[in-house]
Design a protein around this motif. Structure first.
Motif, short mmCIF file in Angstrom:
data_model
loop_
_atom_site.label_atom_id
_atom_site.label_comp_id
_atom_site.label_asym_id
_atom_site.label_seq_id
_atom_site.Cartn_x
_atom_site.Cartn_y
_atom_site.Cartn_z
N ARG A 114 41.88 56.68 34.08
CA ARG A 114 42.46 55.33 34.13
C ARG A 114 41.64 54.54 35.12
O ARG A 114 41.43 54.97 36.25
N ILE A 115 41.18 53.39 34.69
CA ILE A 115 40.37 52.53 35.54
C ILE A 115 40.91 51.12 35.40
O ILE A 115 41.12 50.66 34.28
N ARG A 116 41.11 50.45 36.55
CA ARG A 116 41.54 49.05 36.47
C ARG A 116 41.19 48.32 37.75
O ARG A 116 41.22 48.90 38.84
N PRO A 117 40.82 47.06 37.61
CA PRO A 117 40.61 46.25 38.81
C PRO A 117 41.97 45.92 39.41
O PRO A 117 42.93 45.64 38.68
N VAL A 118 42.06 45.97 40.74
CA VAL A 118 43.34 45.71 41.41
C VAL A 118 43.26 44.53 42.38
O VAL A 118 44.24 44.22 43.04
N GLY A 119 42.12 43.90 42.49
CA GLY A 119 41.99 42.74 43.37
C GLY A 119 40.55 42.53 43.77
O GLY A 119 39.68 43.35 43.47
N TYR A 120 40.34 41.41 44.43
CA TYR A 120 39.02 41.14 44.98
C TYR A 120 38.85 41.98 46.24
O TYR A 120 39.81 42.45 46.82
N GLN A 121 37.63 42.13 46.68
CA GLN A 121 37.34 42.89 47.89
C GLN A 121 38.18 42.34 49.04
O GLN A 121 38.27 41.14 49.23
N PRO A 122 38.85 43.22 49.81
CA PRO A 122 39.73 42.75 50.87
C PRO A 122 38.99 41.93 51.92
O PRO A 122 37.83 42.16 52.22
N GLY A 123 39.73 40.95 52.46
CA GLY A 123 39.19 40.12 53.52
C GLY A 123 38.33 38.98 53.05
O GLY A 123 37.85 38.19 53.84
N ILE A 124 38.14 38.87 51.75
CA ILE A 124 37.32 37.79 51.20
C ILE A 124 38.16 37.09 50.14
O ILE A 124 38.54 37.68 49.15
N ASP A 125 38.47 35.83 50.37
CA ASP A 125 39.31 35.07 49.45
C ASP A 125 38.49 34.52 48.30
O ASP A 125 37.40 33.97 48.51
N PRO A 126 39.00 34.65 47.06
CA PRO A 126 38.29 34.07 45.93
C PRO A 126 38.42 32.55 45.95
O PRO A 126 39.34 32.01 46.56
N PRO A 127 37.53 31.86 45.27
CA PRO A 127 37.64 30.40 45.24
C PRO A 127 38.84 29.98 44.40
O PRO A 127 39.22 30.66 43.44
N ASP A 128 39.45 28.86 44.78
CA ASP A 128 40.56 28.31 43.98
C ASP A 128 40.06 27.81 42.64
O ASP A 128 40.72 27.91 41.63
N ASP A 129 38.87 27.25 42.66
CA ASP A 129 38.25 26.71 41.45
C ASP A 129 36.91 27.43 41.25
O ASP A 129 36.00 27.28 42.07
N PRO A 130 36.77 28.24 40.19
CA PRO A 130 35.52 28.98 39.98
C PRO A 130 34.28 28.08 39.90
O PRO A 130 33.18 28.53 40.13
#
Length: 177
Positions: A12-28
């Motif tokens: 079973r493989i699944r993404p669970v989030g972006y790398q910790p401590g780094i916030d993704p952009p609100d607008d790609p």
């Protein structure tokens, strides 16, 4: 996604989030400097003889995760061809790689290779160690897994235009406001 082998092995493989401590952009479309699009990937594996292990680690970039879905679909389609060549997909971070070969029409051997932080805990960890988890699967099961993977990836937009080609029905046109 989950892929089960005829012999009881599974992954079973699944993404669970972006790398910790780094916030993704609100607008790609408006990427802030310093944001890296690494995904934490959770892996849960079981061998045919019942040994299990799991971990999560920033193993894939967003665009690599999306490319994995395309690769899985491609391998499922290739299993219908008379003699497709073996194929492999590798990523920037060497923790995870996949290889496949058609063993008979519509049946594949999928080898999920684990290394570095992704190795099972019972293995010694020299820098060159690789643990191959061999799964025998149908092309239909691989197509289902690819669709599951694409569903997981929808929650994680890429930070910049992808270096990988877009694919069919999951590609959405951008609209100007």
């Amino acid at each position: 996604m989950e892929i089960r082998s005829d012999d009881g092995a599974r992954v079973r493989i699944r993404p669970v989030g972006y790398q910790p401590g780094i916030d993704p952009p609100d607008d790609p479309d408006r990427v802030t400097p310093g944001w890296q699009d690494w995904l934490l990937v959770e892996v849960d594996a079981r061998t045919a003889d019942g040994q299990t292990w799991s971990h999560h680690y920033p193993s894939l970039m967003v665009e690599e995760a999306r490319a994995l879905g395309s690769w899985l679909y491609g391998q499922a389609r290739a299993a219908a061809e008379p003699a497709p060549p073996p194929a492999a997909v590798r990523f920037t971070e060497p923790n995870l790689a996949l290889r496949s070969r058609v063993i008979r029409r519509r049946r594949l051997e999928l080898i999920v290779e684990f290394s570095a932080e992704s190795l099972p805990p019972w293995m010694r960890r020299p820098t060159t160690a690789i643990y191959p988890l061999i799964l025998t699967v149908s092309a239909d099961a691989l197509t289902v897994a690819a669709a599951q993977w694409d569903g997981h990836c929808e929650a994680y937009p890429p930070r910049a235009p992808s270096r990988f080609p877009a694919r069919g029905p999951l590609t959405r046109p951008r609209h100007a406001d």
